[in-house]
Design a protein around this motif. Structure first.
Motif: not given
Lengths: 267, 205
Positions: A217, B94, B97-98, B101, B195-196, B198-199, B203
């Motif tokens: 994460n 974003l 979303d993070l 998840a 972030l984009r 990672k997410t 997902n």
């Protein structure tokens, strides 16, 4: 001083210089304050060590810890965990006393006595069954209780996150440990190493869930680890009573409720 | 007699009114955490649904129960004010979303384990900390995990502001991490880009 010694010092000096972060200009007040608050002046060097540690962890420690967790039956791992905890008791007791925590020192003392005898050399935590929960202490925490500052963040090779205060703590705890002293004095150093190795393996296995979550994460794992280390240490120093400014400064207002009513009103 | 009793009751009620109001926040926060636990478990363990549908149900629950926007703004800190309006909107989307998840995994891992509420302490008139313990099933380390839920209230709506696990605050950790990413990439736009990525990785859709 030999030429080789001089060269080693020169290399170390260069590494340190290269490892120093460039602080933002004092004129950029917010950025400068952030830099000072982060207290990580050798961040580039720390990040390089962190990358090295991660490679070592992925290649060696993690597979070993997973194998230990998956292959060794739970019953045996519980016995190992109890024995490791029990061997730590004298050092915990010393630090309980040094921190003036006499009730906790008593708990540690009784736990050690009961578990070493009735618990069969610490293999069974029988004291816990009668309500005497284990707690940890170390000399780094004692120094903190005495008012010492942690100093800058350090990423140690192999050992991981630390700071000067906790480095001193680790060394003092190691030297004060009667088991280690006994092993040294009787020429049984290998027992001391074996204990350290098993304790490290057991501890790494216990952290697998946490580190898997973080690996997955986090975007900046180094920064997340740094923050988690500091928070965890602050929590340990306060014996779990996190009331420090950190927690109370978490999101205070609730600015979105206008928005959130709409959100919660969604089908 | 009846009248006297009623008068007495009235006096007692008035005398204890402030106490009752103060206790109300704690009771509300407790009930809120209990409901969150129940609903999270039922949304994530519904055997009638496939995993994507379960995650979808969890997302709705998450939006209802977590102050995602308040947390997002706080986590971005001083960079929130430096971001453009478009960046703020994009960041919050974003960030949600993070968070979803991250928390799907965490709730799934602990679903079905016992959550004990130990005590609830008020922080101020609209915020409280619910102290809980997750009791692990017989494991290597049988010690329960300490989880503090920082809960805020406004107009009788409760939301989670932060989750503190064994002394580590999710919000503080994210704030430090994001600040570091902004420093290293040089801008909020850089953070949004990270972030984009990672997410999208978390997902895949």
């Amino acid at each position: 001083m030999t030429a080789r010694g001089l060269r080693a010092i020169a290399v170390a000096g260069l590494l340190l210089l290269a490892g120093c972060a460039t602080p933002p200009p004092v004129t950029d007040k917010d950025a400068y304050q952030e830099y000072v608050a982060e207290n990580d002046p050798v961040e580039p060097l720390n990040r390089a060590v962190f990358a090295f540690n991660r490679a070592l962890d992925e290649g060696l420690f993690q597979p070993a810890a997973r194998a230990y967790r998956d292959v060794v039956p739970l019953w045996f791992r519980q016995r190992i965990g109890s024995a490791i905890d029990n061997l730590r008791a004298p050092v915990i007791f010393m630090n309980d006393i040094l921190q003036g925590e006499f009730d906790r020192a008593m708990t540690t003392f009784v736990r050690f006595t009961v578990n070493s005898t009735l618990g069969l050399a610490g293999l069974n935590d029988v004291a816990r069954d009668s309500g005497l929960e284990m707690h940890d202490e170390d000399f780094g925490q004692t120094l903190a209780v005495w008012g010492s500052e942690p100093g800058p963040y350090l990423m140690l090779p192999v050992l991981g996150p630390s700071n000067p205060r906790d480095v001193v703590g680790t060394v003092v705890d190691f030297l004060a440990d009667p088991f280690n002293a006994w092993a040294q004095n009787t020429g049984r150093e290998e027992l001391s190493y074996a204990r350290t190795g098993v304790a490290a393996l057991h501890a790494r296995a216990g952290l697998l869930d946490l580190t898997d979550d973080l690996e997955k994460n986090s975007i900046d794992l180094y920064a997340a680890t740094r923050s988690l280390y500091r928070q965890t240490r602050a929590n340990a120093i306060s014996n779990g009573n996190v009331t420090g400014p950190d927690v109370s400064s978490a999101p205070a207002d609730f600015p979105e409720l206008g928005d959130t009513k709409e959100i919660s009103g969604k089908p | 007699m009846k009248r006297t009793v009623r008068a007495l009751v009235a006096i007692v009620c008035i005398a204890f009114a402030p106490v009752a109001v103060a206790g109300e926040l704690e009771d509300g926060a407790n009930a809120f955490i209990r409901a969150l636990e129940q609903e999270a478990i039922s949304s994530l363990t519904d055997p009638a649904k496939e995993r994507p549908a379960r995650v979808q149900a969890f997302r709705q629950l998450f939006d209802q129960k977590f102050a995602v926007q308040a947390i997002g703004r706080w986590v971005l800190g001083r960079n929130w004010r430096r971001a453009t309006e478009e960046e703020q909107t994009e960041f919050l989307k974003l960030f949600e979303d993070l968070m979803v998840a991250m928390y799907v995994d965490r709730f799934e891992n602990y679903a079905g384990e016992k959550l004990d509420i130990l005590k609830t302490t008020p922080v101020d008139e609209n915020r409280a900390t619910v102290h809980t313990e997750i009791v692990r099933p017989e494991g290597v380390d049988a010690k329960p995990i300490s989880v503090l839920w920082r809960v805020g209230r406004q107009d009788d709506i409760y939301k989670v502001l932060d989750v503190v696990v064994e002394g580590a605050s999710m919000s503080i950790t994210l704030q430090k991490e994001f600040a570091s990413i902004v420093r290293n990439t040089g801008s909020v736009a850089g953070l949004i880009e990270e972030l984009r990525k990672k997410t999208a990785e978390l997902n895949p859709s």
